[in-house]
Motif scaffolding. Sequence first.
Motif, PDB file in Angstrom:
ATOM      1  N   UNK A 116       0.837  -1.208   0.000  1.00  0.00           N
ATOM      2  CA  UNK A 116       0.000   0.000   0.000  1.00  0.00           C
ATOM      3  C   UNK A 116       0.867   1.252   0.000  1.00  0.00           C
ATOM      4  N   UNK A 117       1.973   1.185   0.709  1.00  0.00           N
ATOM      5  CA  UNK A 117       2.886   2.336   0.740  1.00  0.00           C
ATOM      6  C   UNK A 117       3.517   2.560  -0.634  1.00  0.00           C
ATOM      7  N   UNK A 118       3.956   1.477  -1.257  1.00  0.00           N
ATOM      8  CA  UNK A 118       4.566   1.577  -2.597  1.00  0.00           C
ATOM      9  C   UNK A 118       3.589   2.168  -3.620  1.00  0.00           C
ATOM     10  N   UNK A 119       2.313   1.768  -3.514  1.00  0.00           N
ATOM     11  CA  UNK A 119       1.307   2.138  -4.508  1.00  0.00           C
ATOM     12  C   UNK A 119       0.554   3.426  -4.159  1.00  0.00           C
ATOM     13  N   UNK A 120       0.794   3.981  -2.967  1.00  0.00           N
ATOM     14  CA  UNK A 120       0.068   5.177  -2.557  1.00  0.00           C
ATOM     15  C   UNK A 120      -1.396   4.915  -2.255  1.00  0.00           C
ATOM     16  N   UNK A 121      -1.696   3.686  -1.809  1.00  0.00           N
ATOM     17  CA  UNK A 121      -3.076   3.302  -1.483  1.00  0.00           C
ATOM     18  C   UNK A 121      -3.282   3.299   0.031  1.00  0.00           C
ATOM     19  N   UNK A 122      -4.524   3.119   0.466  1.00  0.00           N
ATOM     20  CA  UNK A 122      -4.845   3.112   1.892  1.00  0.00           C
ATOM     21  C   UNK A 122      -4.986   1.681   2.405  1.00  0.00           C
ATOM     22  N   UNK A 123      -4.354   1.406   3.525  1.00  0.00           N
ATOM     23  CA  UNK A 123      -4.452   0.109   4.206  1.00  0.00           C
ATOM     24  C   UNK A 123      -5.024   0.398   5.599  1.00  0.00           C
ATOM     25  N   UNK A 124      -6.303   0.065   5.794  1.00  0.00           N
ATOM     26  CA  UNK A 124      -6.986   0.356   7.057  1.00  0.00           C
ATOM     27  C   UNK A 124      -7.199  -0.965   7.766  1.00  0.00           C
ATOM     28  N   UNK A 125      -6.368  -1.223   8.764  1.00  0.00           N
ATOM     29  CA  UNK A 125      -6.325  -2.558   9.348  1.00  0.00           C
ATOM     30  C   UNK A 125      -7.175  -2.676  10.590  1.00  0.00           C
ATOM     31  N   UNK A 126      -7.926  -3.771  10.658  1.00  0.00           N
ATOM     32  CA  UNK A 126      -8.691  -4.085  11.871  1.00  0.00           C
ATOM     33  C   UNK A 126      -8.332  -5.459  12.402  1.00  0.00           C
ATOM     34  N   UNK A 127      -8.020  -6.407  11.523  1.00  0.00           N
ATOM     35  CA  UNK A 127      -7.902  -7.804  11.920  1.00  0.00           C
ATOM     36  C   UNK A 127      -6.549  -8.262  12.395  1.00  0.00           C
ATOM     37  N   UNK A 128      -5.475  -7.608  11.970  1.00  0.00           N
ATOM     38  CA  UNK A 128      -4.139  -8.032  12.385  1.00  0.00           C
ATOM     39  C   UNK A 128      -3.787  -7.424  13.729  1.00  0.00           C
ATOM     40  N   UNK A 129      -2.910  -8.099  14.469  1.00  0.00           N
ATOM     41  CA  UNK A 129      -2.634  -7.661  15.834  1.00  0.00           C
ATOM     42  C   UNK A 129      -1.274  -7.007  16.019  1.00  0.00           C
ATOM     43  N   UNK A 130      -0.300  -7.311  15.186  1.00  0.00           N
ATOM     44  CA  UNK A 130       1.061  -6.878  15.498  1.00  0.00           C
ATOM     45  C   UNK A 130       1.177  -5.366  15.694  1.00  0.00           C
ATOM     46  N   UNK A 131       1.767  -4.984  16.808  1.00  0.00           N
ATOM     47  CA  UNK A 131       1.945  -3.555  17.094  1.00  0.00           C
ATOM     48  C   UNK A 131       3.042  -2.941  16.224  1.00  0.00           C
TER      49      UNK A 131
END
Length: 322
Positions: A33-48
Amino acid sequence: GSSIARKWFDTDKVDAVFDVPTSSVALAVNQIAREKGKAHINSGAATSDLTGKDCSPNTIHFTYDTWMLANGTGSAIVKTGGDTWFFLTSDYAFGHALERDTEAVVLKSGGKVLGKVRHPLNSQDFSSFLLQAQASKAKIIGLANAGGDTQNAIKQAAEFGITKGGQNLAGLLVFLPDVHSLGLAKAQGLIFTETFYWDLNDQTRAWTKRFAAQSGGKYPSMVQAGVYGSVIHYLKAVEAAKTDDGTKVVAKMKELPTDDMLFGKGSIRADGRALHPAYLVEVKKPAESKGPYDYYKIRATIPADQAFRPMDQGGCAMVAKK
């Protein structure tokens, strides 16, 4: 997961990806998402790490994370006498992060870690792992896993008589559907941390009624509620920013307060961490439950400014001190 995300971004012209369960997939999608300039809105993953060393101007981490789970559950259990631990850890990015963050808070709170063992994801047989935990004589067996692994570990621990023998299980990531699947007879007394429960207030009860009507009567987990809340906030930011450019929308999401009917008033920090209260819950005994999904007692409310790791402790390069 990364190949699917690339197809969505490159071929299907997707602007934003939501939820993204499992930390290993989320860390991969985070980079794409960073490479492509897109949005990654995370709810399910836990890693801090999503708001720590792997933070990104294109990622929001909405619902919960391993630091929150560790500090909510770990510190509360040590304070009430559970000061020796043995970890049963799922052997991938999520389990490692949850074990790491919980071990840190146990040690900081004056507890000791007597041992740890790692098991493959989606294990069916926990006997050898549980026997090691039992032999350690640790007061607390910390389950640094999720879903079917957590359920199987709890069921098999009951079969081995581990809790009857005086050791307690700490479910470091337990969802409402897990408790429903296990049943109160097996899950009673489990203590863990959540950021959403359907019976918190009139708004959460009303929304859950709508959710259940569309899901065959099933009640939502905090992750499902988080997907809904984060999508609503994303759409508000698209409207306010007058663009669907991922980097600009994520920046706008950080500017806008998250006045959300499911998670309450909150905000999103510069490192992408969404802040809202968390709740230390205990699973009710069967006799205490008044009906389906009436499963939790709220033992403590952790304010939004205390529920998540302080921003200056995460190692996020975007917010590093100059």
